[in-house]
Design an enzyme around this catalytic site. Structure first.
Site, PDB file in Angstrom:
ATOM      1  CD  GLU A 191       8.406 -21.866 -50.324  1.00 50.99           C
ATOM      2  OE1 GLU A 191       8.030 -22.213 -51.467  1.00 50.99           O
ATOM      3  OE2 GLU A 191       8.215 -22.561 -49.294  1.00 50.99           O
ATOM      4  CG  ASP A 269       3.494 -23.877 -46.976  1.00 52.25           C
ATOM      5  OD1 ASP A 269       2.764 -24.110 -47.948  1.00 52.25           O
ATOM      6  OD2 ASP A 269       4.730 -23.685 -47.086  1.00 52.25           O
ATOM      7  CG  ASP A 270       3.042 -28.113 -46.997  1.00 55.19           C
ATOM      8  OD1 ASP A 270       2.260 -28.720 -47.745  1.00 55.19           O
ATOM      9  OD2 ASP A 270       3.754 -27.168 -47.387  1.00 55.19           O
TER      10      ASP A 270
HETATM   11  N1  ADE Z   1       3.924 -27.476 -51.941  1.00 53.59           N
HETATM   12  C1  ADE Z   1       3.618 -27.692 -50.663  1.00 53.59           C
HETATM   13  N2  ADE Z   1       4.206 -26.759 -49.886  1.00 53.59           N
HETATM   14  C2  ADE Z   1       4.902 -25.943 -50.704  1.00 53.59           C
HETATM   15  C3  ADE Z   1       5.719 -24.807 -50.519  1.00 53.59           C
HETATM   16  N3  ADE Z   1       5.956 -24.311 -49.306  1.00 53.59           N
HETATM   17  N4  ADE Z   1       6.286 -24.247 -51.592  1.00 53.59           N
HETATM   18  C4  ADE Z   1       6.070 -24.760 -52.796  1.00 53.59           C
HETATM   19  N5  ADE Z   1       5.308 -25.820 -53.027  1.00 53.59           N
HETATM   20  C5  ADE Z   1       4.726 -26.411 -51.993  1.00 53.59           C
HETATM   21 ZN    ZN Z   2       2.744 -23.438 -50.063  1.00 46.61          ZN
END
Ligand code: ADE
Ligand code: ZN
Length: 342
Positions: A191, A269-270
């Site tokens: 990432e 993801d979030d």
């Molecule tokens: N925790 C929550 N989202 C994340 C992300 N994109 N990368 C790493 N840890 C995370």
């Molecule tokens: Zn993540």
């Protein structure tokens, strides 16, 4: 709406600003924000760490199993509306136990709604216990042992949080222990971190999927390996833009990844922090002209195939997908999984 699986979703990242305020009030927790607008103004991130700081500050409102259950149910409501029929979700127990919330309450709150999700939402599900990589191997191992001792249902382990400086190889023994317990193994890699972290996740942790993995494109040999083994990559486009891993949706490498034959899936993801849920991620990619109808079908198929759902559930979802794809009433480009709305 096409049936899809969501494979990269952090439950803590689904707490919407309104929910943060509501749970804070319920628990008598004082928030360091004047109001909703003040909180929302902080959702402009410069990198992964700036997001993690805010996200883990906000989880301080979660105190009881009811809080964890409400967070989980709210995600299932929204995911089902987006076409998600199978969800594998991450939880970071360390982030809660360290604040004094009993692990039993955390796990009970999350696993309650998940164990009922097929009946309540038509969404089969699984929990992946993720370790905060910046807290090191010892803490991860202690967390794994504590969760195993509880006998709470979970299907696998993951590795997340601040990536750079915390390579997957630091966690070799934890993942070996998890595998010996029959758990599935996945890890965030590539990432913000370099391609070498993806190699380590594959060769040292022996993961079955890579979360993100977009930096694999910097290493041709690595791409070759990922294509050859058809290792699924759980890509999160809106997250990548929000955390400045890529400049814009228009320049997101997902089309290149598909073109090179990588087994890509689309995930949120979030979602409460990055501008939307999985359907919003599809919509953003389509809005940028990145996906043709065949790509959408491939991404939907990949998501089901890459999931840890049992074989009969996978067959069921694949045939539901085939039916949906054959339906001329479903325009996969404009209303696809992309889409709770036309
Ligand atoms: N925790 C929550 N989202 C994340 C992300 N994109 N990368 C790493 N840890 C995370
Ligand atoms: Zn993540």
């Amino acid at each position: 709406m096409l049936p899809i699986a969501e494979l990269h979703l952090h439950l803590e990242g689904t707490l919407e600003p309104e929910t943060i305020f509501a749970i804070a009030e319920r628990n008598g927790v004082e928030l360091p924000y004047a109001d909703l607008e003040d909180l929302r103004a902080r959702y402009a991130f410069s990198d992964l760490q700036s997001f993690l700081d805010l996200c883990y500050a906000n989880v301080a409102v979660l105190r009881t199993s009811e809080d964890f259950a409400d967070m989980t149910t709210a995600y299932l409501d929204r995911a089902a509306a987006a076409g998600v029929r199978h969800a594998e979700v991450f939880l970071n127990p360390q982030a809660h136990v360290e604040r004094g919330v009993p692990l039993r309450d955390v796990m009970a709150g999350v696993t309650g709604p998940l164990s009922e999700s097929l009946r309540t939402h038509g969404v089969s599900s699984g929990l992946i216990v993720a370790f905060l990589r910046d807290e090191g191997e010892e803490s991860a191992m202690a967390t794994l042992e504590a969760v195993l001792a509880l006998d709470a249902p979970f299907i696998g382990v993951g590795l997340d949080s601040a990536e750079v400086g915390h390579p997957p190889s630091n966690f070799a023994r934890v993942f070996e222990r998890a595998r010996a317990e029959g758990l599935h193994c996945v890890a965030h890699a590539g990432e913000e971190g370099p391609p070498s972290y993806i190699w380590e996740a594959l060769d040292v942790l022996r993961v079955q999927r890579i979360d993100h993995g977009i930096r694999c494109l910097e290493d041709d040999q690595l791409v070759q390996r990922l294509v050859q083994d058809q290792v699924p990559l759980t890509v999160c486009p809106l997250s990548n833009v929000s955390l400045k891993v890529v400049n814009s949706i228009a320049s997101h490498p997902l089309p290149m990844m598909l073109e090179r034959g990588l087994k890509v899936t689309v995930n949120s993801d979030d979602p409460a922090y990055f501008g939307g849920y999985v359907d919003d991620n599809f919509d953003a990619l389509m809005g940028a002209g990145h996906l043709c109808a065949a790509d959408v079908a491939t991404l939907a198929r990949n998501s089901i195939d890459a999931s840890f759902a049992d074989p009969s559930r996978k067959r069921q979802l694949m045939s539901e997908l085939d039916v949906a794809l054959a339906d001329p009433g479903i325009d996969t480009v404009h209303q696809g999984p992309p889409g709770s709305q036309p």
